[in-house]
Design a protein around this motif. Structure first.
Motif, PDB file in Angstrom:
ATOM      1  N   LEU A  18      -9.854 -28.249  10.515  1.00  0.00           N
ATOM      2  CA  LEU A  18      -8.450 -28.901  10.201  1.00  0.00           C
ATOM      3  C   LEU A  18      -7.386 -29.814  11.304  1.00  0.00           C
ATOM      4  N   SER A  19      -7.853 -30.735  10.879  1.00  0.00           N
ATOM      5  CA  SER A  19      -7.112 -32.199  12.341  1.00  0.00           C
ATOM      6  C   SER A  19      -6.241 -31.569  12.856  1.00  0.00           C
ATOM      7  N   CYS A  20      -5.095 -31.115  11.938  1.00  0.00           N
ATOM      8  CA  CYS A  20      -3.550 -31.012  12.316  1.00  0.00           C
ATOM      9  C   CYS A  20      -3.446 -30.008  13.220  1.00  0.00           C
ATOM     10  N   SER A  21      -4.496 -28.701  13.293  1.00  0.00           N
ATOM     11  CA  SER A  21      -4.194 -27.370  13.752  1.00  0.00           C
ATOM     12  C   SER A  21      -4.911 -27.313  15.198  1.00  0.00           C
ATOM     13  N   MET A  22      -6.104 -28.834  15.903  1.00  0.00           N
ATOM     14  CA  MET A  22      -6.311 -28.342  16.387  1.00  0.00           C
ATOM     15  C   MET A  22      -6.037 -29.529  17.812  1.00  0.00           C
TER      16      MET A  22
END
Length: 152
Positions: free
Chosen positions: A56-60
């Motif tokens: 999940l790129s929104c939390s990385m």
């Protein structure tokens, strides 16, 4: 700060800000299939592959992409077109907003799991939110897509 990564098989050096999230970095690079939905890691709209695994790129943080292989829908056109045809045939694609993250997850699942059961599929895709469908058509499309992969 600069990071070096490989995005859709292209070596890339990117200027990032401290604390910048991967979703924002990818969108700034024109990878608009990566979408911001919830900012809480719950909807799957921002899913990308990192070294072949869905994340999940929104939390990385973008700094974690240093030296890694990142794949978005833009880098998987053949697979995407193939699976999208199954979604369309089953009437499972409506507004399409969730489709990129959903398709990324299905492609990753197809590569990771051999002959998944319906429960395996549901478990693997649990983090992909779709507000338009009841998931029944999507599940049919996934099963038919996976069956077609077994035949080939």
């Amino acid at each position: 700060m600069l990071i070096n990564t490989i995005i859709n098989n292209n070596k890339t050096t990117i200027e990032i800000k401290p604390g910048e999230y991967l979703v924002d970095t990818l969108r700034k690079l024109g990878k608009y299939s990566v979408r911001r939905g919830c900012d809480t890691s719950c909807c799957g709209l921002c899913s990308v592959l990192m070294d072949g695994k869905p994340v999940l790129s929104c939390s990385m943080l973008s700094i974690r992409a240093e030296g890694r292989h990142i794949t978005t829908i833009e880098g998987l056109q053949e697979e995407v077109n193939e699976f999208a045809s199954f979604l369309t045939k089953e009437g499972a694609d409506q507004c399409g907003f969730c489709s990129p993250g959903f398709i990324i997850s299905v492609i990753a699942m197809q590569k990771e799991l051999k002959n998944p059961s319906e429960e395996d599929i549901k478990h693997y895709l649990a983090g992909n939110l779709c507000r338009c469908t009841g998931y029944v058509g999507q599940l049919r499309a996934i099963k038919k897509y996976l069956e077609s992969k077994e035949v080939n």
